[in-house]
Design a protein around this motif. Sequence first.
Motif, PDB file in Angstrom:
ATOM      1  N   ALA A  40      17.889   1.566  20.259  1.00 10.97           N
ATOM      2  CA  ALA A  40      18.569   1.853  18.998  1.00 10.97           C
ATOM      3  C   ALA A  40      17.902   2.984  18.233  1.00 10.97           C
ATOM      4  N   MET A  41      16.679   3.315  18.625  1.00  8.52           N
ATOM      5  CA  MET A  41      15.914   4.301  17.865  1.00  8.52           C
ATOM      6  C   MET A  41      16.332   5.735  18.192  1.00  8.52           C
ATOM      7  N   ILE A  42      16.527   6.018  19.488  1.00  4.29           N
ATOM      8  CA  ILE A  42      16.847   7.383  19.891  1.00  4.29           C
ATOM      9  C   ILE A  42      18.218   7.773  19.350  1.00  4.29           C
ATOM     10  N   GLY A  43      18.265   8.881  18.626  1.00  2.70           N
ATOM     11  CA  GLY A  43      19.514   9.351  18.041  1.00  2.70           C
ATOM     12  C   GLY A  43      19.785   8.823  16.648  1.00  2.70           C
ATOM     13  N   ALA A  44      18.927   7.939  16.144  1.00  2.00           N
ATOM     14  CA  ALA A  44      19.148   7.359  14.818  1.00  2.00           C
ATOM     15  C   ALA A  44      19.014   8.425  13.734  1.00  2.00           C
ATOM     16  N   GLN A  45      19.873   8.310  12.724  1.00  2.28           N
ATOM     17  CA  GLN A  45      19.858   9.214  11.577  1.00  2.28           C
ATOM     18  C   GLN A  45      19.229   8.455  10.410  1.00  2.28           C
ATOM     19  N   ALA A  46      18.004   8.837  10.072  1.00  2.00           N
ATOM     20  CA  ALA A  46      17.169   8.004   9.213  1.00  2.00           C
ATOM     21  C   ALA A  46      17.051   8.534   7.791  1.00  2.00           C
ATOM     22  N   LEU A  47      16.905   7.576   6.876  1.00  2.00           N
ATOM     23  CA  LEU A  47      16.519   7.852   5.499  1.00  2.00           C
ATOM     24  C   LEU A  47      15.115   7.295   5.328  1.00  2.00           C
ATOM     25  N   VAL A  48      14.184   8.139   4.927  1.00  2.00           N
ATOM     26  CA  VAL A  48      12.762   7.784   4.912  1.00  2.00           C
ATOM     27  C   VAL A  48      12.236   7.817   3.481  1.00  2.00           C
ATOM     28  N   ALA A  49      11.367   6.867   3.172  1.00  2.12           N
ATOM     29  CA  ALA A  49      10.696   6.853   1.870  1.00  2.12           C
ATOM     30  C   ALA A  49       9.206   6.647   2.088  1.00  2.12           C
ATOM     31  N   ILE A  50       8.411   7.460   1.411  1.00  3.08           N
ATOM     32  CA  ILE A  50       6.956   7.340   1.480  1.00  3.08           C
ATOM     33  C   ILE A  50       6.435   7.153   0.055  1.00  3.08           C
ATOM     34  N   PRO A  51       5.924   5.952  -0.269  1.00  4.96           N
ATOM     35  CA  PRO A  51       5.411   5.714  -1.623  1.00  4.96           C
ATOM     36  C   PRO A  51       4.307   6.700  -1.990  1.00  4.96           C
ATOM     37  N   SER A 108       0.838  -1.194   0.000  1.00  5.48           N
ATOM     38  CA  SER A 108       0.000   0.000   0.000  1.00  5.48           C
ATOM     39  C   SER A 108       0.875   1.246   0.000  1.00  5.48           C
ATOM     40  N   THR A 109       0.370   2.313  -0.604  1.00  5.19           N
ATOM     41  CA  THR A 109       1.085   3.589  -0.560  1.00  5.19           C
ATOM     42  C   THR A 109       0.821   4.318   0.751  1.00  5.19           C
ATOM     43  N   ASN A 110       0.052   3.691   1.623  1.00  7.01           N
ATOM     44  CA  ASN A 110      -0.279   4.313   2.900  1.00  7.01           C
ATOM     45  C   ASN A 110       0.674   3.857   4.006  1.00  7.01           C
ATOM     46  N   ARG A 111       1.944   3.616   3.640  1.00  3.29           N
ATOM     47  CA  ARG A 111       2.940   3.200   4.622  1.00  3.29           C
ATOM     48  C   ARG A 111       4.255   3.928   4.355  1.00  3.29           C
ATOM     49  N   TRP A 112       5.022   4.110   5.409  1.00  4.77           N
ATOM     50  CA  TRP A 112       6.363   4.666   5.286  1.00  4.77           C
ATOM     51  C   TRP A 112       7.397   3.577   5.536  1.00  4.77           C
ATOM     52  N   VAL A 113       8.590   3.772   4.996  1.00  4.92           N
ATOM     53  CA  VAL A 113       9.709   2.846   5.157  1.00  4.92           C
ATOM     54  C   VAL A 113      10.929   3.671   5.538  1.00  4.92           C
ATOM     55  N   ALA A 114      11.748   3.141   6.448  1.00  2.23           N
ATOM     56  CA  ALA A 114      12.933   3.890   6.868  1.00  2.23           C
ATOM     57  C   ALA A 114      14.089   2.957   7.184  1.00  2.23           C
ATOM     58  N   TRP A 115      15.294   3.454   6.922  1.00  2.00           N
ATOM     59  CA  TRP A 115      16.537   2.793   7.326  1.00  2.00           C
ATOM     60  C   TRP A 115      17.401   3.846   7.990  1.00  2.00           C
ATOM     61  N   ALA A 116      18.088   3.473   9.073  1.00  2.06           N
ATOM     62  CA  ALA A 116      18.819   4.484   9.833  1.00  2.06           C
ATOM     63  C   ALA A 116      20.093   3.917  10.441  1.00  2.06           C
ATOM     64  N   ILE A 117      21.049   4.813  10.672  1.00  2.00           N
ATOM     65  CA  ILE A 117      22.269   4.506  11.423  1.00  2.00           C
ATOM     66  C   ILE A 117      22.183   5.240  12.751  1.00  2.00           C
ATOM     67  N   ASN A 118      22.552   4.546  13.827  1.00  2.00           N
ATOM     68  CA  ASN A 118      22.568   5.198  15.133  1.00  2.00           C
ATOM     69  C   ASN A 118      24.019   5.465  15.541  1.00  2.00           C
ATOM     70  N   PRO A 119      24.460   6.724  15.518  1.00  3.02           N
ATOM     71  CA  PRO A 119      25.856   7.032  15.859  1.00  3.02           C
ATOM     72  C   PRO A 119      26.192   6.780  17.326  1.00  3.02           C
ATOM     73  N   ARG A 120      25.165   6.567  18.174  1.00  2.00           N
ATOM     74  CA  ARG A 120      25.417   6.257  19.580  1.00  2.00           C
ATOM     75  C   ARG A 120      25.910   4.821  19.748  1.00  2.00           C
ATOM     76  N   ASN A 121      25.735   4.006  18.693  1.00  2.03           N
ATOM     77  CA  ASN A 121      26.197   2.612  18.691  1.00  2.03           C
ATOM     78  C   ASN A 121      25.660   1.808  19.867  1.00  2.03           C
ATOM     79  N   THR A 122      24.387   1.964  20.147  1.00  2.00           N
ATOM     80  CA  THR A 122      23.750   1.172  21.189  1.00  2.00           C
ATOM     81  C   THR A 122      22.507   0.509  20.623  1.00  2.00           C
TER      82      THR A 122
END
Length: 315
Positions: A90-101, A72-86
């Motif tokens: 893992a989510m807090i501080g993550a630097q994300a690349l987001v795609a929304i169809p 569905s185009t009613n969803r988002w997708v994301a991939w991220a790196i967390n520079p805190r390395n924990t």
Amino acid sequence: MGSSMLRLVLGLSVLSCVLVTSSAQTCRNQTFSNRVFATCRDLPQLTAYLHWTYDQASGRLEIAFKHAGITSTNRWVAWAINPRNTLDPAMIGAQALVAIPQSNGSPRAYASSITSTSTTLEEGAISYPLSGLSATFENNEVTIFATLTLPNGTTSFVHVWQDGPLSGTTPREHSHETSHQNSKEILDLLSGSSTQPTGNSRQRRRNVFALFLRPNKDHKYRVYWNVYHHLVGYATIIISVVNIFEGFETIEKYVGDRYNSWKHAYIGIIGALAGIAVFLEAFTWIIVFKRRKSENKIPHGANGANGYGSRPQQV
């Protein structure tokens, strides 16, 4: 023999899962137009894949993150790196690349720095130099392309990946199912290996501790330990089977028409394993009962022809 049977059934169950999923898509049979990557990895959750080429000297990292099963185009997708390395969290501080169809063209692709668990993935700058960010949405698969520059000396990092619903055009919180909670790992960029979140160690310690409490074979409480041992074994098998069925329900939306084929194949394999297990269990108990019967039986004349040894009876 009971323990051997348990190990056999569990081993065959794992093998059946491998056989059922062996026909699934892998990163090695994925290709991209005008793009070739040095390394790829099948990510362990959410039917996702990561391709990358990394130049350690310059810190230049080219990636393609693919997420299948987005119907569905009613969803988002994301991939991220967390520079805190924990890994936790893992989510807090993550630097994300987001795609929304988008229903009328290529997905909207942008960067987002995640500062809290209540994020709506607002567009903004991230801590890594970024270029070439784009995304595609084809055949129910969202792919994010980008080039990032990592700090000097980076050989591994914590990365996370997710998908979730939209409210209008605004990303909302992702599911808290196990597959989403565990969609994170430490990735070694040079070897391609990873370290995933560990499970609950308390349960493992309790089971190991139970071994030290096992009474000797001739102890009066040994029978109760045997009952506990068998119940835990059977419960483990049942929970494993149920858990795999739950997994099938989770991935149904990602694998499309392959879902029924995988599920039916697994049911057939589990049915065969159950038949083998019942046969082995029955065979085990037959041997146990025969052994006990022979131990309790006193043969006639065991101490002599007349039961009194070699000494003749007195009359």
